[in-house]
Design a protein around this motif. Structure first.
Motif: not given
Ligand code: P6P
Length: 342
Positions: A118-123, A211-213, A244-250, A262-266, A274-278, A280-282
């Protein structure tokens, strides 16, 4: 009246299997089992009044993130749906530190499954779209023994199939088994995923950047210049882009796949990988976008060619429309040269 092609996921998978005479049907059954788990998770995610399941368990997962009960439910649902099919030799979950062994009598399958339950579960509590991501490989160890970590740590280019389920205003499953990218929308009235888009191709160039600015201060100088360039006015190159940035990768990737951009998590000065896992996500998302005609890199190297060292390693990711990803790579390479000249 447009002709509606009534095609269930189950039938589509079988028809896709017929494209490969050598297919044994095991992958089809694996995808079908995944779709079953997705239906049950969708029910829980979309069930009203989840007071007893929304909220924190107080536990911490391997990522050091607060686990929400729905995370645990999704992880367990996927394990229970997948562990006895006989198609897998090993699994790995973003919610578990180590590989997940398959119960002994089912453990000699030829496939490997990695998933983010469940990716993005913080949301979750804000009812923002969240999702399940999965990645399927063929085993590389001898088939008369249980799967190992080696079976899980394969380059993304070796994937046999990958997909995601986005639990949003509707539940949509997107997958590729190498022959195009296809999406299916769940009809909850009779619990079937119905074909909504076949052979999806992402636009070669988009007009949206994601991107998370808030991390601007910590970015690579070339990335800062790229984002400022996107914000300039230039009609011919359709700038300024929309942000546009939802903060939920999916959810962000699903929009990107359909609309382009383009989606970026640099990487940044605080998080060099960066933050995202090679794994399970990338890797799964990159496999999907490439099969849809897009591009995915870590800023320098194709994501799918990164040789993994550990199950939970992170990577910077720039993914989406081919021209947009190439452009940010050029901005960053140019700054590297300036930086090295300095
Ligand atoms: P940030 C959600 O926690 C997540 O793993 C991805 O789904 C999402 O793209 C990214 O982290 C959001 O991270 O630092 O912008 O809140």
């Amino acid at each position: 009246m447009p002709k509606v092609k009534f095609m269930t996921l189950a039938r589509f998978i079988i028809e896709q299997e017929r494209l490969h005479p050598e297919a044994t049907g095991e992958l089809s059954k694996l995808l079908h089992d995944l779709s079953l788990a997705a239906k049950v998770i969708s029910l829980e995610v979309n069930k009203a009044g989840l007071a007893d399941i929304l909220g924190f368990t107080g536990d911490i997962n391997v990522q050091g993130e607060e686990i929400k009960k729905l995370d645990i439910f999704a992880h367990r649902m996927l394990f229970n749906a997948m562990d006895h099919g006989g198609h897998l030799c090993v699994m790995a979950s973003e919610e578990e530190e180590d590989i997940i062994h398959i119960p002994s009598k089912f453990r000699l399958g030829k496939y490997v499954l990695l998933f983010d339950p469940l990716d993005g579960s913080s949301n979750i509590d804000a009812n923002i779209s969240i999702g399940t991501i999965f990645s399927i490989y063929k085993r590389v160890t001898p088939d008369n023994c249980p799967g190992t970590l080696e079976d899980c740590l394969q380059q993304g280019v070796k994937q046999i199939a990958a997909g995601y389920i986005v639990y949003g205003s509707s539940t949509i499953m997107v997958y590729t088994a190498g022959d195009g990218v296809h999406s299916f929308t769940l009809d909850p009235s009779f619990g079937e995923f119905l074909l909504s888009q076949e052979n999806i191709k992402t636009p070669k160039k988009g007009k949206i950047y994601s991107i998370n600015e808030g991390n601007y201060l910590y970015w690579h100088p070339g990335l800062k210049k790229y984002i400022k360039w996107l914000q300039e006015e230039d009609i011919t190159s359709e700038r300024p882009y929309t942000s546009r940035y939802i903060g939920s990768m999916v959810a962000d990737i699903h929009r990107n796949l359909l609309y382009g951009g383009i989606f970026m998590y640099p990487a940044d000065s605080r998080n060099p990988n960066g933050k995202l896992r090679l794994m399970y996500e990338c890797n799964p998302m990159s496999f999907i976008l490439e099969k849809a005609g897009g591009r995915a890199s870590n800023g320098k190297k194709r994501i799918l060619e990164i040789k993994p060292d550990t199950l939970h390693q992170r990577t910077p990711i720039f993914i989406g429309s081919e021209e947009d990803v190439k452009m940010v790579e050029e901005f960053m390479a140019r700054e590297e040269i300036e930086f090295n000249r300095a």
